[in-house]
Design an enzyme around this catalytic site. Structure first.
Site, short mmCIF file in Angstrom:
data_model
loop_
_atom_site.label_atom_id
_atom_site.label_comp_id
_atom_site.label_asym_id
_atom_site.label_seq_id
_atom_site.Cartn_x
_atom_site.Cartn_y
_atom_site.Cartn_z
N ASP A 24 13.61 3.66 15.16
CA ASP A 24 13.31 3.54 16.58
C ASP A 24 13.27 2.10 17.09
O ASP A 24 13.20 1.88 18.29
CB ASP A 24 11.96 4.20 16.88
CG ASP A 24 12.01 5.71 16.70
OD1 ASP A 24 13.10 6.23 16.42
OD2 ASP A 24 10.95 6.37 16.80
N ALA A 81 12.01 5.88 8.78
CA ALA A 81 13.23 5.24 8.29
C ALA A 81 12.98 4.35 7.08
O ALA A 81 13.77 4.34 6.13
CB ALA A 81 13.87 4.42 9.42
N GLU A 133 3.34 -1.71 5.69
CA GLU A 133 2.99 -0.75 6.75
C GLU A 133 1.59 -1.06 7.25
O GLU A 133 0.63 -1.12 6.48
CB GLU A 133 3.06 0.68 6.22
CG GLU A 133 2.49 1.74 7.14
CD GLU A 133 3.09 1.74 8.54
OE1 GLU A 133 2.33 1.85 9.52
OE2 GLU A 133 4.33 1.59 8.66
N ALA A 150 5.44 13.06 8.95
CA ALA A 150 6.29 13.71 9.96
C ALA A 150 5.66 13.51 11.33
O ALA A 150 4.75 14.25 11.73
CB ALA A 150 6.45 15.20 9.64
N CYS A 197 6.69 14.18 14.24
CA CYS A 197 6.84 15.31 15.16
C CYS A 197 5.74 16.35 14.98
O CYS A 197 5.55 17.20 15.84
CB CYS A 197 8.21 15.96 14.96
SG CYS A 197 9.59 14.90 15.43
N ARG A 237 -1.89 -0.92 5.45
CA ARG A 237 -2.92 -1.67 6.18
C ARG A 237 -2.62 -3.17 6.12
O ARG A 237 -3.51 -4.00 5.99
CB ARG A 237 -4.33 -1.35 5.67
CG ARG A 237 -4.73 0.10 5.90
CD ARG A 237 -6.13 0.38 5.41
NE ARG A 237 -7.13 -0.28 6.22
CZ ARG A 237 -7.64 0.20 7.36
NH1 ARG A 237 -7.20 1.34 7.85
NH2 ARG A 237 -8.56 -0.46 8.01
N TYR A 254 29.63 37.33 11.45
CA TYR A 254 28.88 38.27 12.29
C TYR A 254 28.05 39.22 11.43
O TYR A 254 28.52 39.73 10.42
CB TYR A 254 29.86 39.08 13.15
CG TYR A 254 29.27 40.36 13.71
CD1 TYR A 254 28.18 40.33 14.58
CD2 TYR A 254 29.79 41.61 13.35
CE1 TYR A 254 27.63 41.51 15.08
CE2 TYR A 254 29.25 42.79 13.86
CZ TYR A 254 28.16 42.73 14.71
OH TYR A 254 27.62 43.88 15.20
#
Length: 799
Positions: A537, A260, A281, A289, A291, A332, A680
């Site tokens: 989160d 985020a 950070e 990523a 995930c 860091r 379709y």
């Protein structure tokens, strides 16, 4: 002048002048040799034999080394004699330029670089630009050269309290120096015996650096320990300091640089080129990523860089953010405390341990989540790992590299646990999942999660439910997991017991916290302090269906929150309406997805919820790559509004769940979804897509046109009911539910049914579409006890 006289004149030169003279005289012919070799290498002199070309390339490389040596010798001679022209230099921009020059080299070695300078200040010193640049460049290049892959190098520059001294510290995690090496570090041509032959160099760099610093009235000090890295501290006298910040420039501080946070930073920069944006950070890795971490663990993804790259192969590292996005990065670095009243954040560089305070106009908290660690004795042992970030994956990979872990136990059968199980199997481990509840994957209804459990079992992953872990003991390289179901011996233990908001900074700052422990935000993603936003989160978000706050730690939600918060910070009004918790993943060759509410969840929220399970092909039956998928829909009985959807299968269930997520966002009814013009083509779907078929089936159930029985009820009901398979005889002979009888649909009208009309009968076929036809016929004939098995044989047996 005769050659003899020239020789005598040269031989009478002082040593340093002689060195300079010879180096200068060698430079011109060396450049000529290199140019001629490159002409040959580039093919301008005709074709060259491949073997000969190897020698040409080596010769070019050697001339490059010789040119570097000559340049170093000239610099050494220059700065030893003290003949330099000094001018006023802005040191912060100079150091930034040195930092940029080594970023690509550091990135190639996966070395984390951090750079801290006095915020919003210009620091002027007196000196020669080229010399100061070379001095710091030598230290920094050495730090990167000798630091192993995945190490860290930091530059921290500060101003003394009396504003008279600029103090710069360059610290690395390299091999360090022995006391013997340290005493010779600035001696010309000295190289540590341990490095000779391993790393190229001539041993002049640091001696040049020392002479440059001395010439500028500064000092250089070295602290080092073997195998623990080194720290060089350079101090230079300051001429003057200027505050450089434009008062109109908005200071935006973002804590958190994984999902985020970087999204918010990038969006703000696109909307406001003048804003001063800083990301803090604590990890060395940025904008990756999350995930994809299980894939990195298994080896499907080779490097963390792949997780940090975009689809066009742009690496989102420090260089990308600082010099492409103009966003300052303090990786860091840990945020320690937020002072909301004075709008300041105290931070600490995790390498140098230096602390500083950063001011802000707007603060964004994007601190993510952290693993839930149960209070189990022994859970903090060295063989117990979490898998939430890249550092966790690195530790697990190192453990596998050091000693092959044969038996791995995963405590917790959540999403991370299931994905990790597959990754560990790819590493050659035997994997067991221990789950304290009665089914895994609590995001899914029990009947769907049971099918995923079957997939795991068929692939060799053992899953034990209703298991309470009481204690973990450790003996040598083994761990013993003591549970209420017995003891289990493990080489490694992975925790998958869920995550919780990493909201400690918000708590300490006095921000409002929700029931789930996340930071409460409004629809603009502002916290209880209007100058502070919370995204991702660490924050709670609104559930679109229930209208209440829920905790939904999902990358898709975090990214959207980052963009919307950025809009509002930049003055573009934007609202975050909420989320459905849409989730998808893949376990082996089976796709799994869900959105909205499960059946029990919908009932708990006050809805009169009804569900149905439907199975079918993901595309036309005659298409070669067609596969079965299973969908479960949940809707409100009164309004027929769709409330939730879940699915799995080897076919394409994910796109169906995403379409249904759109339908729920727009508050569509089952009939509204049926009317959608989805298009379709045989390679993609059927004329009426399976998701629309599922809506029709559920609508029929709600309207009483169809009576069904769910799979979990069927297991007990089949003992007292007649179970009839209406599939063709050949299909029944190939695969059928044990104890069922076969009355093919095509024979139903031509033969009498040997059962009383009130008899309890369960009808099924492969997907139960034929069973629905049989059901409608029998109801018309007066049968009152018929029900159709939801999902048919496909759902009954599919794993």
């Amino acid at each position: 002048m005769k050659k003899k006289d020239v020789f005598n004149e040269i031989s009478n030169l002082p040593p340093f002048e002689l060195m300079g003279f010879l180096s200068h005289e060698l430079k011109s012919p060396l450049n000529s040799i290199e140019s001629m070799l490159k002409v040959i290498a580039d093919g301008f002199a005709g074709d060259v034999d491949p073997k000969a070309m190897l020698f040409v390339q080596r010769a070019i490389s050697k001339t490059g080394e010789a040119r570097t040596l000559i340049t170093d010798l000239l610099n050494f001679q220059k700065y030893t004699t003290g003949e330099v022209e000094k001018k006023e230099i802005e040191s912060v921009s100079l150091l930034a330029s040195v930092f940029r020059s080594v970023q690509m080299t550091a990135s190639d070695k996966n070395i984390s670089l951090s750079f801290q300078i006095p915020p919003n200040k210009k620091v002027y010193i007196e000196g020669e630009y080229a010399g100061i640049y070379r001095a710091f460049g030598n230290i920094l290049e050495n730090a990167i050269k000798y630091t192993p892959e995945s190490g860290a190098v930091s530059i921290h520059c500060g101003i003394s309290s009396d504003a008279k001294i600029l103090r710069c510290t360059i610290e690395d995690t390299g091999p360090g120096f022995s006391d013997e090496d340290k005493s010779h570090l600035f001696t010309p041509f000295y190289r540590s015996p341990l490095q000779r032959g391993k790393t190229p160099g001539f041993g002049l760099g640091l001696s040049i650096t020392k002479r440059v610093i001395d010439l500028h009235g500064g000092t250089i000090m070295v602290e080092s320990q073997k195998e623990k890295g080194s720290r060089f501290t350079v101090e230079l006298p300051i001429l003057r300091v200027e505050v450089s910040r434009d008062k109109k420039q908005k200071r935006i501080l973002i804590i958190g640089g994984v999902t985020a946070g970087p999204k918010a930073a990038a969006r703000i920069r696109r909307l406001d080129e003048t804003a001063e944006i800083t990301i803090i950070e604590q990890s060395e890795f940025l904008s990756y990523a999350g995930c994809g971490i299980p894939s990195y663990l298994s080896g499907k993804v080779n490097s963390p860089k792949a997780l940090m790259s975009t689809s066009d192969n742009t690496l989102r590292d420090v260089h990308f953010f600082e010099f492409i996005k103009n966003i300052k990065i303090l990786n860091r670095t840990r945020a320690l405390h937020i002072d909301c009243e004075n709008k300041e954040v105290e931070v600490q560089d995790l390498v140098s341990k230096n602390k500083s305070t950063l001011p802000y106009d707007t603060l964004v908290l994007a601190t993510g989540a952290k693993s839930v660690v149960p209070g189990i004795p022994g859970i903090d042992g060295e063989h117990v790992h979490s898998l939430y970030n890249i550092e966790d994956a690195e530790r697990i990979k190192k453990r596998f590299a050091r000693q092959h872990a044969v038996d791995v136990f995963i405590i917790g059968g959540g999403l991370i646990g299931v994905e990790t199980a597959e990754s560990l199997m790819a590493c050659g481990a035997r994997v067991t999942i221990l789950e304290k509840d009665d089914h895994i994957l609590k995001l899914f209804d029990p009947d769907i999660s049971a099918k995923i459990l079957s997939v795991l079992s068929m692939r060799g992953i053992k899953t034990l439910t209703n298991v309470k872990v009481e204690k973990i003991s450790h003996q040598d390289d083994k761990s013993i997991i003591i549970t209420d179901k017995g003891e289990f011996h493990a080489d490694m233990i992975i925790l998958s017991t869920g995550v919780k908001p990493n909201a400690e900074l918000g708590v300490k700052a006095g921000l409002e916290i929700g029931k789930a422990g996340g930071i409460v935000v409004d629809k603009y993603l502002r916290t209880s302090d209007s100058s502070v936003y919370a995204i991702g989160d660490c924050a709670e978000s609104m559930n679109l269906l229930c209208g209440d706050c829920r905790y939904l730690p999902l990358g898709s939600v975090s990214t959207k929150m980052g963009r919307i918060a950025a809009d509002n910070i930049a003055g573009k009004k934007s609202v975050f309406e909420g989320s459905l918790g849409t989730t998808m993943f893949k376990v082996f060759d089976v796709s799994v997805a869900r959105t909205g509410l499960g059946l029990a969840e919908a009932k708990a929220a006050g809805f009169d919820a009804v569900s149905v399970v439907v199975s079918g092909l993901d595309r036309t039956h005659y298409y070669q790559e067609t596969e079965y998928i299973v969908l479960k829909l949940v809707a409100d009985r009164k309004t027929k509004r769709l409330l939730g959807a879940q699915g799995y299968g080897r076919g394409d269930c994910v796109s169906r769940i995403e379409i249904l997520a759109v339908a729920m966002t727009k508050k569509m009814t089952l009939h509204d979804i049926f009317l959608l013009d989805l298009g379709y083509y045989p390679a993609f779907n059927n004329p009426i897509d399976i998701l629309q078929t599922a809506c029709v089936v559920l609508e029929n159930k709600l309207e009483g046109v169809l009576a069904t029985i769910e799979q979990m009820e069927f297991e007990s009901a089949c003992k007292t009911c007649t179970v009839i398979d209406v599939s063709p005889a050949a299909e029944f002979a190939f695969a059928a539910i044990s104890g069922s009888v076969n009355i093919p649909l095509e024979n139903l009208r031509s033969m009498s049914i040997p059962y009383a009309q009130e008899s309890p009968i369960i009808l099924y076929s492969k997907t139960s579409s034929r069973a629905y036809e049989a059901y409608r016929y029998l109801v018309a004939q007066g049968f009152t006890g018929c029900r159709v098995l939801e999902g048919g044989y496909v759902f009954f047996q599919k794993g």
